[in-house]
Design a protein around this motif. Structure first.
Motif, short mmCIF file in Angstrom:
data_model
loop_
_atom_site.label_atom_id
_atom_site.label_comp_id
_atom_site.label_asym_id
_atom_site.label_seq_id
_atom_site.Cartn_x
_atom_site.Cartn_y
_atom_site.Cartn_z
N GLU A 138 25.51 44.83 34.40
CA GLU A 138 25.30 43.48 35.41
C GLU A 138 26.52 43.96 36.88
O GLU A 138 25.20 43.29 37.73
CB GLU A 138 26.26 42.70 34.81
CG GLU A 138 26.53 41.55 33.69
CD GLU A 138 27.13 40.93 32.75
OE1 GLU A 138 28.14 40.77 33.48
OE2 GLU A 138 27.05 40.52 31.65
N THR A 139 26.78 44.89 37.38
CA THR A 139 27.42 44.83 38.41
C THR A 139 25.51 45.70 39.31
O THR A 139 25.12 45.27 40.44
CB THR A 139 27.85 45.94 38.72
OG1 THR A 139 29.30 45.64 37.89
CG2 THR A 139 28.82 45.84 40.51
N SER A 142 22.89 43.04 40.22
CA SER A 142 23.58 41.39 41.48
C SER A 142 23.56 43.05 42.26
O SER A 142 23.30 41.74 43.44
CB SER A 142 25.15 41.73 40.74
OG SER A 142 25.50 40.64 39.41
N GLY A 149 27.32 37.62 40.41
CA GLY A 149 27.24 38.30 39.35
C GLY A 149 26.16 37.85 38.56
O GLY A 149 25.26 36.91 38.62
N GLN A 309 27.31 32.89 44.16
CA GLN A 309 29.27 32.78 44.25
C GLN A 309 29.41 31.39 43.58
O GLN A 309 29.65 31.30 42.67
CB GLN A 309 29.22 32.93 45.22
CG GLN A 309 31.67 32.68 45.38
CD GLN A 309 31.71 33.89 44.15
OE1 GLN A 309 31.77 34.91 45.10
NE2 GLN A 309 33.30 33.67 43.57
N LEU A 312 28.37 30.78 39.57
CA LEU A 312 29.80 32.13 38.29
C LEU A 312 29.98 31.07 36.83
O LEU A 312 30.10 31.61 35.95
CB LEU A 312 30.26 33.21 39.09
CG LEU A 312 30.19 33.97 40.37
CD1 LEU A 312 31.58 34.52 40.94
CD2 LEU A 312 29.60 35.10 39.66
N ALA A 321 33.91 41.68 30.10
CA ALA A 321 34.66 41.32 32.04
C ALA A 321 35.09 42.81 31.72
O ALA A 321 36.52 42.96 30.75
CB ALA A 321 34.68 39.97 32.30
#
Length: 517
Positions: A138-139, A142, A149, A309, A312, A321
């Protein structure tokens, strides 16, 4: 060297390519009482279904299933695979779909011990490695898209589209807005209007200008307080980069709308420019197109969605997470639920083995490598575009990105040969056909995407094949041959008009139709 150039990327040497013997259906191979499995040595007792299953759940008649041995079953499906085309056999320049060869290191990673034989309902403490992998992916995703995110839940590009639109709807609803329309360019992917309708919005088409790009003035005429957003991809489906994307972004944002990025064409720009930097609020990508998962045949797919942002809190959940620190100082992972989540859109957490392949691909190439992938894809497309331009002029002038669209309208006018005829004849040269008759804004469209994985020799061979077909179309003998094509493949020329009018969904229906005839 010359011989290599001529034969590069062809698949005409695969088994059965020239054979016309029909493969029987699995039902035709069936023999009553034959089976591919047995419980006789397992100690499992054989019971009548009525002893353990309620009567309401039992069928009155036996299910009509094929009865075959394991040997015949394996042989049947292996023979069928030999009659199919794939990205591992030869060039697959199917425009808009990014059907590129996938490196085998990603397959090796996907079957590593510790990643397999895991169930998503296991306690979080037993799947820490998987959770870390998903958070890392995911990181990375992104960062590549320029978003804040992401969610990995969507199991295909179309589901990613729906997810993004549901996030768009939830965002507007949270602000007390009743928006109705989502704008879509006339060159958009066919799934876009379907996703818009399914999400409860009304699709509004904006026309392209003479350069194949969104007409900014036409777009502005559609923008008002009913505009929820716009769906587009950049580069667009014609393989052209939307040069006014920042102006488009400002215009849509000025009326309170959102920008949704269809990531089907991410292969052209990753590592070069990010959708987030263009002003997009929601981005989906096809991991099975861009990041090393075998594509086609119905799956497996994955269509993660990344958001800015302010979106999210609306992401699907639960999502993996980092939730704390273990006694030994390592990161502890778990699941969290975004505060305004649209809920689940997948029964579990997504198609996991696709995640492994995608992350392996990203880590193997790194930032500079992904940039080179995009650059090579654009270079290959422009080389092929220029090489065949004498016989197949592009629909729009200028440099393309990872794909381009040519028009066979001139050949049709001069010889009567359609784009479909050309595509079918190309099969006999051992290449998969390009996309035909899409986008709809181009007459007799042929859409090529050679991808970065094809060598110069393969591109040369493909160009030569296309030139031979163009030359053949100008002779009477050649016209007859092209009209009959393909004649060397296991399945020859189909009656497409009949196929469109006479639906034959099952073997039983097919058999009854043949009997009546």
């Amino acid at each position: 060297m010359n011989q290599i150039s001529q034969s590069g990327g062809r698949a005409s040497s695969i088994p059965l390519m020239d054979g016309h013997s029909s493969e029987p259906t699995i039902f035709e191979l069936s023999v009553p009482g034959r089976t591919a499995a047995s419980f006789r040595t397992t100690g499992v007792p054989v019971k009548d279904p009525s002893e353990t299953i309620p009567a309401l759940a039992l069928r009155d008649d036996d299910l009509d299933m094929p009865e075959v041995s394991e040997r015949d079953l394996v042989a049947h499906f292996t023979r069928l695979t030999h009659r199919q085309y794939s990205v591992d056999l030869g060039a697959y320049p199917l425009g808009s779909c990014t059907m590129k060869y996938n490196p085998k290191f990603a397959d090796v990673a996907a079957v590593m011990p510790g990643l397999t034989n895991v169930h998503p309902n296991q306690p979080e403490s037993t799947i820490q490695g998987w959770l870390e992998l998903m958070v890392t992916l995911e990181t990375y995703f992104s960062e590549i898209t320029g978003m804040a995110g992401a969610t990995l839940q969507p199991s295909a590009g179309a589901q990613g589209e729906l997810t993004g639109l549901l996030i768009m709807r939830a965002y507007h609803k949270d602000l007390g807005r009743q928006r109705k329309n989502v704008i879509i360019p006339d060159s958009a992917h066919g799934t876009n209007p379907a996703s818009v309708t399914l999400s409860g919005y009304h699709p509004v088409t904006v026309k392209s200008g003479p350069n194949g790009l969104v007409d900014l003035e036409a777009l502005r005429s559609h923008l008002d307080e009913d505009t929820a957003g716009i769906m587009l991809t950049n580069p667009n489906t014609l393989g052209l980069f939307e040069k006014e994307i920042l102006e488009i972004s400002r215009a849509v944002h000025d009326v309170g709308g959102l920008l949704y990025y269809d990531g089907a064409n991410l292969n052209a720009v990753m590592g070069v420019v990010r959708p987030g930097d263009m002003g997009f609020d929601i981005v989906h990508s096809n991991l099975h197109k861009t990041f090393a998962t075998p594509h086609g045949g119905g799956g497996p797919g994955s269509g993660p969605v990344a958001v800015s942002q302010r979106m999210l809190d609306f992401l699907p959940g639960p999502k993996p997470a980092a939730v704390g620190t273990n006694p030994n100082g390592t990161t502890r992972y778990g699941f969290v639920q975004p505060s305004k989540s649209i809920g689940r859109i997948h029964s579990f957490h997504g198609n996991s083995m696709v995640f492994v392949r995608a992350l392996a691909y990203m880590m193997y190439y790194g930032g500079e490598g992904l940039t080179e992938v995009a650059q090579a894809a654009v270079l290959n497309a422009n080389w092929l575009r220029e090489r065949i331009s004498g016989s197949y002029p592009t629909a729009y002038d200028g440099i393309c990105m990872h794909e381009f669209v040519v028009s066979a309208s001139q050949i049709k006018k001069e010889t009567g040969m359609r784009g479909l005829d050309i595509a079918k004849k190309l099969l006999e040269f051992g290449f998969h056909s390009p996309t035909v008759y899409f986008p709809l804004v181009v007459d007799e469209a042929l859409m090529f995407e050679p991808t970065e994985t094809e060598s110069l020799q393969t591109l040369q061979a493909l160009a030569e094949a296309l030139q031979q077909i163009a030359d053949m179309s100008r002779t009477d003998e050649g016209k007859v041959e092209i009209h009959k094509a393909p004649t060397q493949t296991p399945v020859t020329r189909l009656d497409e008009a009949r196929a469109a009018r006479t639906l034959i969904p099952t073997f039983d229906v097919s058999a009854s139709i043949n009997v009546k005839q």
